[in-house]
Design a protein around this motif. Structure first.
Motif, PDB file in Angstrom:
ATOM      1  N   GLY A 118       0.810  -1.201   0.000  1.00  6.04           N
ATOM      2  CA  GLY A 118       0.000   0.000   0.000  1.00  6.04           C
ATOM      3  C   GLY A 118       0.842   1.248   0.000  1.00  6.04           C
ATOM      4  N   GLU A 119       0.129   2.387  -0.039  1.00  4.60           N
ATOM      5  CA  GLU A 119       0.785   3.676   0.006  1.00  4.60           C
ATOM      6  C   GLU A 119      -0.086   4.600   0.839  1.00  4.60           C
ATOM      7  N   GLY A 120       0.461   5.093   1.944  1.00  4.34           N
ATOM      8  CA  GLY A 120      -0.330   5.919   2.851  1.00  4.34           C
ATOM      9  C   GLY A 120      -1.425   5.089   3.508  1.00  4.34           C
ATOM     10  N   ASP A 121      -2.682   5.524   3.355  1.00  2.07           N
ATOM     11  CA  ASP A 121      -3.809   4.802   3.941  1.00  2.07           C
ATOM     12  C   ASP A 121      -4.422   3.786   2.992  1.00  2.07           C
ATOM     13  N   SER A 122      -4.125   3.867   1.707  1.00  2.00           N
ATOM     14  CA  SER A 122      -4.747   2.965   0.741  1.00  2.00           C
ATOM     15  C   SER A 122      -3.910   1.700   0.552  1.00  2.00           C
ATOM     16  N   LEU A 123      -4.597   0.592   0.307  1.00  2.00           N
ATOM     17  CA  LEU A 123      -3.936  -0.691   0.086  1.00  2.00           C
ATOM     18  C   LEU A 123      -3.980  -1.041  -1.385  1.00  2.00           C
ATOM     19  N   ALA A 124      -2.948  -1.765  -1.830  1.00  2.00           N
ATOM     20  CA  ALA A 124      -2.875  -2.201  -3.220  1.00  2.00           C
ATOM     21  C   ALA A 124      -3.000  -3.717  -3.271  1.00  2.00           C
ATOM     22  N   ASP A 125      -3.197  -4.245  -4.465  1.00  2.00           N
ATOM     23  CA  ASP A 125      -3.285  -5.694  -4.651  1.00  2.00           C
ATOM     24  C   ASP A 125      -1.885  -6.284  -4.495  1.00  2.00           C
TER      25      ASP A 125
END
Length: 98
Positions: free
Chosen positions: A42-49
């Motif tokens: 993720g980056e910051g508060d958001s998550l990635a796959d």
């Protein structure tokens, strides 16, 4: 961007430019490796796959960790054993998290 990777039975939070010490991995100093088991990204508060994220690292050195003293004693039996152990480890520099 950050990622949580698992290697050597332990989990590490890594980002580009970080240096970590992990259980011994095959390779020489200067070799490039890919940490394949990405658990979360993720980056910051958001998550990635996490399935699409790759973490590449460079081996800095193969080294030994600090010495651990193993001391055994049985009372009243004149039994004392002192043993030391230094675990093999690999120092990694995280090149990219993409």
């Amino acid at each position: 961007m950050f990622a949580i990777v698992r290697t050597g039975g332990k989990q590490y939070r890594v980002a580009a430019g970080d240096k970590i010490a992990v259980e011994k991995l095959a390779g020489e100093a200067g070799d490039k490796i890919t940490l394949s088991e990405v658990l979360l990204a993720g980056e910051g508060d958001s998550l990635a796959d996490a399935a699409k994220v790759t973490v590449s690292a460079e081996i800095i050195a193969q080294a030994k960790s600090e010495k651990v003293i193993v001391f055994k004693k049985r009372r009243r039996h004149n039994y004392r054993r002192r043993n030391g152990h230094r675990q093999q480890m690999t120092l990694l520099r995280i090149v990219s998290v993409a």
